[in-house]
Design a protein around this motif. Structure first.
Motif, PDB file in Angstrom:
ATOM      1  N   ALA A 195     -18.492 -16.988   7.543  1.00  0.00           N
ATOM      2  CA  ALA A 195     -18.045 -17.157   6.160  1.00  0.00           C
ATOM      3  C   ALA A 195     -16.939 -16.187   5.782  1.00  0.00           C
ATOM      4  CB  ALA A 195     -19.228 -17.000   5.201  1.00  0.00           C
ATOM      5  N   ILE A 196     -16.914 -15.019   6.386  1.00  0.00           N
ATOM      6  CA  ILE A 196     -15.904 -14.017   6.045  1.00  0.00           C
ATOM      7  C   ILE A 196     -14.497 -14.464   6.461  1.00  0.00           C
ATOM      8  CG2 ILE A 196     -16.059 -12.651   8.155  1.00  0.00           C
ATOM      9  CD1 ILE A 196     -15.880 -11.146   4.690  1.00  0.00           C
ATOM     10  N   TYR A 197     -14.417 -15.381   7.430  1.00  0.00           N
ATOM     11  CA  TYR A 197     -13.109 -15.821   7.900  1.00  0.00           C
ATOM     12  C   TYR A 197     -12.403 -16.741   6.910  1.00  0.00           C
ATOM     13  CZ  TYR A 197     -14.498 -13.761  12.293  1.00  0.00           C
ATOM     14  OH  TYR A 197     -14.902 -12.877  13.248  1.00  0.00           O
ATOM     15  N   ILE A 198     -13.146 -17.434   6.078  1.00  0.00           N
ATOM     16  CA  ILE A 198     -12.523 -18.334   5.095  1.00  0.00           C
ATOM     17  C   ILE A 198     -11.662 -17.540   4.110  1.00  0.00           C
ATOM     18  CG2 ILE A 198     -12.946 -20.028   3.264  1.00  0.00           C
ATOM     19  CD1 ILE A 198     -15.487 -20.797   4.796  1.00  0.00           C
ATOM     20  N   PRO A 199     -12.222 -16.517   3.416  1.00  0.00           N
ATOM     21  CA  PRO A 199     -11.345 -15.751   2.520  1.00  0.00           C
ATOM     22  C   PRO A 199     -10.258 -14.980   3.250  1.00  0.00           C
ATOM     23  CG  PRO A 199     -13.630 -15.016   2.285  1.00  0.00           C
ATOM     24  CD  PRO A 199     -13.607 -16.113   3.282  1.00  0.00           C
ATOM     25  N   LEU A 200     -10.537 -14.584   4.485  1.00  0.00           N
ATOM     26  CA  LEU A 200      -9.533 -13.859   5.257  1.00  0.00           C
ATOM     27  C   LEU A 200      -8.323 -14.753   5.543  1.00  0.00           C
ATOM     28  CD1 LEU A 200      -8.944 -11.194   6.796  1.00  0.00           C
ATOM     29  CD2 LEU A 200      -9.914 -12.299   8.795  1.00  0.00           C
ATOM     30  N   ILE A 201      -8.574 -15.963   6.005  1.00  0.00           N
ATOM     31  CA  ILE A 201      -7.478 -16.899   6.304  1.00  0.00           C
ATOM     32  C   ILE A 201      -6.763 -17.323   5.022  1.00  0.00           C
ATOM     33  CG2 ILE A 201      -6.981 -19.223   7.189  1.00  0.00           C
ATOM     34  CD1 ILE A 201      -9.322 -18.723   9.200  1.00  0.00           C
ATOM     35  N   ALA A 202      -7.534 -17.607   3.971  1.00  0.00           N
ATOM     36  CA  ALA A 202      -6.926 -17.996   2.694  1.00  0.00           C
ATOM     37  C   ALA A 202      -6.079 -16.858   2.129  1.00  0.00           C
ATOM     38  CB  ALA A 202      -8.010 -18.405   1.699  1.00  0.00           C
ATOM     39  N   SER A 203      -6.540 -15.615   2.266  1.00  0.00           N
ATOM     40  CA  SER A 203      -5.763 -14.466   1.794  1.00  0.00           C
ATOM     41  C   SER A 203      -4.471 -14.315   2.572  1.00  0.00           C
ATOM     42  CB  SER A 203      -6.578 -13.177   1.936  1.00  0.00           C
ATOM     43  OG  SER A 203      -7.708 -13.210   1.141  1.00  0.00           O
ATOM     44  N   PHE A 204      -4.532 -14.551   3.879  1.00  0.00           N
ATOM     45  CA  PHE A 204      -3.320 -14.468   4.705  1.00  0.00           C
ATOM     46  C   PHE A 204      -2.274 -15.470   4.215  1.00  0.00           C
ATOM     47  CE2 PHE A 204      -0.877 -16.212   8.270  1.00  0.00           C
ATOM     48  CZ  PHE A 204      -0.170 -15.076   8.632  1.00  0.00           C
ATOM     49  N   PHE A 205      -2.693 -16.728   4.033  1.00  0.00           N
ATOM     50  CA  PHE A 205      -1.743 -17.738   3.568  1.00  0.00           C
ATOM     51  C   PHE A 205      -1.243 -17.430   2.160  1.00  0.00           C
ATOM     52  CE2 PHE A 205      -3.669 -20.501   6.907  1.00  0.00           C
ATOM     53  CZ  PHE A 205      -2.503 -20.710   7.617  1.00  0.00           C
ATOM     54  N   ASP A 206      -2.116 -16.886   1.317  1.00  0.00           N
ATOM     55  CA  ASP A 206      -1.698 -16.498  -0.030  1.00  0.00           C
ATOM     56  C   ASP A 206      -0.646 -15.394   0.009  1.00  0.00           C
ATOM     57  OD1 ASP A 206      -2.542 -18.032  -2.071  1.00  0.00           O
ATOM     58  OD2 ASP A 206      -4.187 -16.748  -2.700  1.00  0.00           O
ATOM     59  N   CYS A 207      -0.831 -14.424   0.892  1.00  0.00           N
ATOM     60  CA  CYS A 207       0.164 -13.348   1.019  1.00  0.00           C
ATOM     61  C   CYS A 207       1.500 -13.886   1.486  1.00  0.00           C
ATOM     62  CB  CYS A 207      -0.328 -12.272   1.981  1.00  0.00           C
ATOM     63  SG  CYS A 207      -1.680 -11.294   1.335  1.00  0.00           S
ATOM     64  N   VAL A 208       1.470 -14.798   2.458  1.00  0.00           N
ATOM     65  CA  VAL A 208       2.715 -15.395   2.956  1.00  0.00           C
ATOM     66  C   VAL A 208       3.397 -16.176   1.837  1.00  0.00           C
ATOM     67  CG1 VAL A 208       3.661 -17.119   4.547  1.00  0.00           C
ATOM     68  CG2 VAL A 208       1.977 -15.461   5.355  1.00  0.00           C
ATOM     69  N   LEU A 209       2.623 -16.999   1.127  1.00  0.00           N
ATOM     70  CA  LEU A 209       3.198 -17.807   0.048  1.00  0.00           C
ATOM     71  C   LEU A 209       3.691 -16.948  -1.111  1.00  0.00           C
ATOM     72  CD1 LEU A 209       0.671 -20.752   0.139  1.00  0.00           C
ATOM     73  CD2 LEU A 209       3.124 -20.897   0.583  1.00  0.00           C
ATOM     74  N   ALA A 210       2.993 -15.845  -1.393  1.00  0.00           N
ATOM     75  CA  ALA A 210       3.423 -14.961  -2.477  1.00  0.00           C
ATOM     76  C   ALA A 210       4.761 -14.312  -2.156  1.00  0.00           C
ATOM     77  CB  ALA A 210       2.364 -13.884  -2.718  1.00  0.00           C
ATOM     78  N   ASN A 211       5.051 -14.123  -0.874  1.00  0.00           N
ATOM     79  CA  ASN A 211       6.334 -13.532  -0.491  1.00  0.00           C
ATOM     80  C   ASN A 211       7.447 -14.566  -0.339  1.00  0.00           C
ATOM     81  OD1 ASN A 211       5.704 -10.702  -0.279  1.00  0.00           O
ATOM     82  ND2 ASN A 211       4.372 -11.265   1.409  1.00  0.00           N
ATOM     83  N   VAL A 212       7.085 -15.793   0.015  1.00  0.00           N
ATOM     84  CA  VAL A 212       8.097 -16.827   0.255  1.00  0.00           C
ATOM     85  C   VAL A 212       8.467 -17.569  -1.034  1.00  0.00           C
ATOM     86  CG1 VAL A 212       8.491 -19.029   1.443  1.00  0.00           C
ATOM     87  CG2 VAL A 212       7.459 -17.124   2.657  1.00  0.00           C
TER      88      VAL A 212
END
Length: 196
Positions: A130-147
């Motif tokens: 379960a911990i991997y779901i927020p981890l992966i979603a956070s990664f994509f959010d960080c990328v999108l927040a910068n792009v």
């Protein structure tokens, strides 16, 4: 103590005889066995402490993630109209309002539903996966927040903005569920309150 396995070692008879002579005693040498008992007890205590530390660390990380998400979403809601007008040059106010309304309504709703479905499929909030779901979603959010802010075209910005809110809302129910599962039953009420 319940649940603690006490292990004894076989002490050679000649060693026992030498110890009896050395200490001038007639005891059965159960004291020689106590270090093993203490080692077992200490191992169990250390294991329990490490489990509590892992749960606490997991909860702290989830709270930091949720706090960051809430701050970012609040800033977006406050500044998005100004950004769409001055950064993306969308002069039509109705167009800005409808675009923002569609994104802000559909994206979180789809993300929350999908986040719940994904966590249910992998076994719930209390599994290690379960911990991997927020981890992966956070990664994509960080990328999108910068792009996302790098574009100056509204037809590129709006899908990226939709995805940004989508991944943030996938993160939300799973992270909240992990926080509630990681505390003891009597503290779930206070853990679900908004004390971040």
């Amino acid at each position: 103590m319940k649940g603690i396995e006490i292990k004894y070692i076989d002490i050679p008879k000649d060693y026992v005889q030498r110890m009896k002579k050395k200490y001038n005693t007639k005891t059965n040498f159960t004291l020689l066995q106590t270090p093993i008992i203490y080692e077992t007890i200490n191992a169990e205590i250390n294991k329990a402490v490490m489990n509590k530390r892992k749960k606490l660390f997991k909860k702290i990380l989830m709270n930091i993630t949720l706090a960051s998400l809430f701050i970012i979403v609040s800033a977006i809601q406050f500044w998005i109209n100004d950004y769409m007008e001055n950064g993306l040059f969308m002069e039509d106010e109705k167009k800005r309002l409808y675009a923002f309304a569609i994104v802000i309504i559909t994206s979180p709703m789809v993300g929350i539903i999908l986040g719940g479905i994904i966590s249910e499929k992998i076994g719930g909030y209390d599994t290690e996966k379960a911990i991997y779901i927020p981890l992966i979603a956070s990664f994509f959010d960080c990328v999108l927040a910068n792009v996302t802010p790098l574009t100056n075209k509204w037809f590129i910005f709006l899908p990226l903005f939709w995805l940004f809110l989508f991944f943030g809302s996938i993160l939300l129910p799973v992270a909240h569920g992990i926080i509630l599962v990681s505390v003891d039953k009597e503290y779930t009420g206070s853990a679900s309150s908004a004390r971040i």
